[in-house]
Design an enzyme around this catalytic site. Structure first.
Site, PDB file in Angstrom:
ATOM      1  N   THR A  73      52.917   9.786  21.070  1.00 51.82           N
ATOM      2  CA  THR A  73      51.405  10.581  21.540  1.00 51.82           C
ATOM      3  C   THR A  73      50.650   8.941  21.749  1.00 51.82           C
ATOM      4  O   THR A  73      49.829   9.079  22.631  1.00 51.82           O
ATOM      5  CB  THR A  73      50.986  11.369  20.568  1.00 51.82           C
ATOM      6  OG1 THR A  73      51.750  12.453  20.434  1.00 51.82           O
ATOM      7  CG2 THR A  73      49.483  11.773  20.764  1.00 51.82           C
ATOM      8  N   CYS A 321      55.143  23.390  19.367  1.00 52.81           N
ATOM      9  CA  CYS A 321      55.198  22.222  18.921  1.00 52.81           C
ATOM     10  C   CYS A 321      53.968  21.703  18.163  1.00 52.81           C
ATOM     11  O   CYS A 321      54.087  20.905  17.466  1.00 52.81           O
ATOM     12  CB  CYS A 321      55.809  21.383  20.080  1.00 52.81           C
ATOM     13  SG  CYS A 321      55.166  19.854  20.302  1.00 52.81           S
TER      14      CYS A 321
HETATM   15  N1  PLP Z   1      56.647  13.985  24.535  1.00 50.45           N
HETATM   16  C1  PLP Z   1      57.610  14.581  24.615  1.00 50.45           C
HETATM   17  C2  PLP Z   1      58.387  15.182  25.599  1.00 50.45           C
HETATM   18  C3  PLP Z   1      57.738  15.323  23.277  1.00 50.45           C
HETATM   19  O1  PLP Z   1      58.804  16.266  23.002  1.00 50.45           O
HETATM   20  C4  PLP Z   1      57.019  15.053  22.054  1.00 50.45           C
HETATM   21  C5  PLP Z   1      57.115  15.643  20.893  1.00 50.45           C
HETATM   22  O2  PLP Z   1      57.120  16.733  20.436  1.00 50.45           O
HETATM   23  C6  PLP Z   1      56.093  13.910  22.447  1.00 50.45           C
HETATM   24  C7  PLP Z   1      55.840  13.610  23.564  1.00 50.45           C
HETATM   25  C8  PLP Z   1      55.162  13.408  21.229  1.00 50.45           C
HETATM   26  O3  PLP Z   1      55.871  12.752  20.395  1.00 50.45           O
HETATM   27  P1  PLP Z   1      55.290  11.985  18.961  1.00 50.45           P
HETATM   28  O4  PLP Z   1      55.801  13.243  17.909  1.00 50.45           O
HETATM   29  O5  PLP Z   1      56.053  10.716  18.544  1.00 50.45           O
HETATM   30  O6  PLP Z   1      53.744  11.705  19.036  1.00 50.45           O
END
Ligand code: PLP
Length: 380
Positions: A73, A321
């Site tokens: 993120t 999520c």
């Molecule tokens: N992009 C995708 C495709 C994801 O599945 C996720 C998490 O669910 C993220 C980005 C975000 O990742 P992070 O948890 O490292 O911020």
């Protein structure tokens, strides 16, 4: 399975494999600050650089082009708000099925690119949007979708984007350990990774640039100049070591995707046997080998999630999520799936240590839910 829970939510987060746990325990004993020049500092620096090389190897990049972050993120936010070198005002195109980490980082004048009912990016719409405006363009398209597992033809997309002078940002978060990932073969200008999706700790990730000339247009966390001067602040030593160990562990398991695919395909075959009207999202296009997103007419995701959990099975609904709330999935809406799929999509996602017994527990829970539903309909 008596007493044990079946964890079938690996796309949400993956457990730490024993070698990663061991690397973390070892790193806990390292006391130095990686920026210090004494022996303790150099020991910490060596661990970080080793992890950087391991993460680079996971995606075919050079370790000089890996910047560690607090996760995907953060990396996504940084890239989409700061842009890439050379610094210039830029516009953004993004596919309609990106993760909310991308969707929530987009500027007001973003152009959202539609997907086809298959879930694949509409390449004609991409070409039209690229041709419509001569400004420098960043295009964000994920490699594989976290809900459906659908894999985008990134190399083809990259060729179209580069032909118009644009840059391609690829969220590759769901791919490592499930698909081979090579930044050069994909043609991405920058890849985004998150450790906890492939066996590393939560709260650490990376952006990986295609070459030394490609960087963020400006640092997004200023401070002590760490991480190529792009993200200041003392590094998350434990997280980074865990991410490196997870990258190594993935590369050491080249057969895992094929084994997961056998289990997943068997699950879907069994599902269709006792629920022939079930809809499997993404059937017929390239999908991650570990993901089954399905809906059975009459079952809502909200009710099913509770029933699965009570039966000891951890699965997910379309887009649970964020914050544990079950809300309609923008990914499924963009694919224009039938309403019962939007309301009822359940995501089952597995990993290299998933067993047939866990999948059987999931199927048994689903069968009980359908029996209860049929019983209620009969009584009414
Ligand atoms: N992009 C995708 C495709 C994801 O599945 C996720 C998490 O669910 C993220 C980005 C975000 O990742 P992070 O948890 O490292 O911020």
């Amino acid at each position: 399975m008596a007493g044990a829970r079946a964890y079938l939510d690996w796309n949400a987060t993956a457990p730490l494999p024993p070698p990663v746990q061991a690397a973390l325990v070892e790193a806990m004993c390292v006391i130095g600050n990686p920026s210090s020049i004494h022996a303790e500092g150099r020991a910490a620096r060596a661990l970080i650089e080793r992890a950087r090389a391991d993460v680079a190897a996971l995606v075919g990049a050079s370790s000089a082009d890996v910047v560690f972050t607090s996760g995907a993120t953060e990396a996504t936010n940084a890239i989409l708000t700061h842009g890439l070198t050379p610094s210039a005002p830029f516009r953004v195109l993004a596919s309609a099925t990106e993760h909310s980490a991308v969707m929530k980082s987009l500027p007001a004048d973003v152009v959202i690119l539609p997907v086809l009912p298959t879930g694949l990016l509409d390449l004609d719409a991409l070409e039209a949007a690229l041709a419509a405006d001569a400004r420098p363009t960043l295009v964000a398209v994920q490699l594989a979708n976290n809900e459906t597992g659908i894999i985008q033809p990134i190399a083809e997309i990259a060729a179209k984007v580069h032909a118009k002078g644009g840059r391609l940002v690829v969220d590759a978060v769901q791919a490592p350990g499930k698909l081979p990932v090579d930044i050069k073969a994909l043609g991405a200008d920058v890849l985004i990774l998150s450790a906890h999706k492939f066996g590393g700790p939560k709260g650490v990730g990376a952006m990986v640039f295609k070459d030394g000339a490609t960087r963020l247009a400006s640092a997004y966390v200023t401070g002590g100049g760490q991480e190529l001067g792009q993200r200041g602040g003392t590094e998350n030593l434990l997280g980074i070591v865990g991410m490196g160990a997870a990258a190594q562990h993935c590369l050491a398991q080249p057969d895992a995707p094929a084994s997961m695919k056998t289990l997943r395909d068997g699950f879907e075959t069994s599902l269709l046997r006792f629920a022939p009207h079930a809809h499997i999202v993404g059937e017929g296009v390239m999908r991650l080998p570990n993901t089954a997103l399905f809906a059975v007419p009459g079952l809502t995701a909200q009710g099913a999630m509770v029933a699965f959990d009570l039966d000891g099975v951890a699965v997910s609904s379309g887009s649970a999520c964020s914050s544990g709330k079950v809300k309609a999935s923008h990914v499924l809406a963009a694919m224009a799936v039938p309403d019962f799929v939007i309301e009822g999509a359940i995501r089952m996602s597995i990993g290299p240590t998933t067993t047939q017994a866990e999948l059987d527990a999931c199927l048994a829970s689903l069968a009980r839910q359908l029996e209860r539903k049929a019983g209620r309909a009969h009584a009414a």
